[in-house]
Motif scaffolding. Structure first.
Motif, short mmCIF file in Angstrom:
data_model
loop_
_atom_site.label_atom_id
_atom_site.label_comp_id
_atom_site.label_asym_id
_atom_site.label_seq_id
_atom_site.Cartn_x
_atom_site.Cartn_y
_atom_site.Cartn_z
N LEU A 3 0.80 -1.31 -0.11
CA LEU A 3 -0.21 0.06 0.07
C LEU A 3 0.63 1.22 0.02
N GLU A 129 3.68 5.24 4.79
CA GLU A 129 3.98 3.90 4.49
C GLU A 129 4.31 3.35 5.57
N SER A 171 -3.34 4.67 0.90
CA SER A 171 -4.20 4.33 -0.27
C SER A 171 -4.67 2.89 -0.06
N ASP A 172 -5.85 2.83 -0.38
CA ASP A 172 -6.68 1.32 -0.31
C ASP A 172 -6.93 0.72 -1.76
N ASP A 173 -5.78 1.38 -2.68
CA ASP A 173 -5.82 0.96 -3.85
C ASP A 173 -4.76 0.92 -4.49
N GLU A 174 -4.48 0.99 -5.82
CA GLU A 174 -3.10 1.09 -6.58
C GLU A 174 -2.80 2.59 -6.72
#
Length: 327
Positions: A3, A129, A171-174
């Motif tokens: 993530l 991160e 982020s919960d996606d790319e």
């Protein structure tokens, strides 16, 4: 999937007062036509004398918060990129925390001049991160009018004041910050600098008389190095990620002047319509240029668009960041 940190909100602030080319033509040997031809700049925003860099960051963050469903007290880190802090100490980040009523925030300044925002957003992404921080605000802001010599036509045409801010969250996606390359060498220290006010040349009658507290630059050297280094680092970052310029939806270069912006776009081989610019209306706001572009053009970007950000500043410092838009 690893993530990443992504931008979930943007904010910005520019002063209402405008410094036009015609105003500068009245006080120095220049003209509106010459300034536009050399820089593309039509006007700059200028903050009132009695206000400071923090007074632009506060409304930029307030603007950002309008686009979130969280409270200010949930902010756990504030990074301010600036080369015009309110004062040598405390940090401008600390001053902003006080003005906003933020308590127990990890706040600090970073000074990498025009590359400052890219340095700061990379640091902010690393904190997200690491999972140690959840809501990081990164602000780029400079009151360049406070260090611009109005009698120096080499620099008085370039700089303006402004602040931009972004909120970083996991982020919960790319989408999010994909990668960065950040560089510096110190080889250009004499080519773009403000000598006075530090420990080498503390304020004195001598430094005031020799105008060491104003920005000075070797325009030709800065112009050449800015194009070379922003182009090279952008290509290196794309190569590192097995991408080509055709994969990039939008190029956002540091807004130094239009000739540099156009040259970098041409060297990278990207269509001019995909190069973002607002230097015409704000001038060079140093650490604020890229976040102000993100703020100005946020409605133009589509979720999933790949943005290439690149900057060059005093030191020399330079860098590039790949950002997949997540808003």
């Amino acid at each position: 999937m690893d993530l990443k940190a992504k931008i979930t909100a943007t904010g910005g602030f520019v002063p209402t007062n405008r410094r036009t080319n015609n105003y500068l033509a009245n006080i120095t040997d220049t003209s509106n036509e010459w300034i536009i031809k050399r820089t593309g700049i039509k006007e700059r925003r200028i903050l009132a004398d009695e206000l400071a860099t923090s007074d632009m960051i506060v409304p930029a963050i307030e603007d950002l918060m309008k686009n979130t469903d969280m409270s200010l007290q949930e902010i756990d880190c504030l990074i301010v990129a600036t080369c015009t802090p309110d004062m040598p100490m405390p940090s401008t980040a600390n001053i902003v925390c006080r003005k906003l009523g933020l308590k127990n925030v990890f706040g600090f300044d970073i000074n990498s001049a025009c590359t400052g925002f890219l340095y700061a957003i990379s640091l902010g992404a690393s904190l997200i991160e690491s999972r140690k921080y959840r809501n990081v605000i990164v602000a780029g802001a400079d009151k360049m009018s406070s260090v611009t010599d109005l009698q120096d036509r080499r620099t008085n045409i370039l700089f303006g004041d402004g602040a931009g801010a972004v909120l970083l969250q996991l982020s919960d996606d790319e989408t999010g910050i994909q990668d960065s390359l950040l560089c510096g060498n110190g080889d250009g220290a004499e080519m773009l600098l403000i000598e006075g006010g530090g420990s080498l040349y503390p304020a004195s009658m001598e430094t005031l008389g020799s105008r060491k507290h104003f920005i000075r630059q070797d325009g030709r050297a800065v112009f050449r190095n800015a194009i070379e280094k922003m182009t090279a680092v952008s290509k290196a970052l794309l190569d590192k990620n097995a991408l080509s310029i055709d994969n990039v939806d939008w190029l956002i270069p540091h807004q130094a002047n239009m000739r540099i912006i156009e040259a970098v776009g041409k060297e990278l081989g990207i269509d001019a319509g995909r190069v973002i610019s607002n230097v015409q209306y704000y001038g060079n706001t140093t650490a604020a240029t890229i976040p102000l572009c993100l703020w100005d053009y946020k409605d133009k970007f589509q979720k999933g668009d790949l943005l290439l950000l690149t900057a060059f500043g005093a030191g020399f410092t330079w860098g590039a960041t790949l950002l997949k838009w997540g808003m």
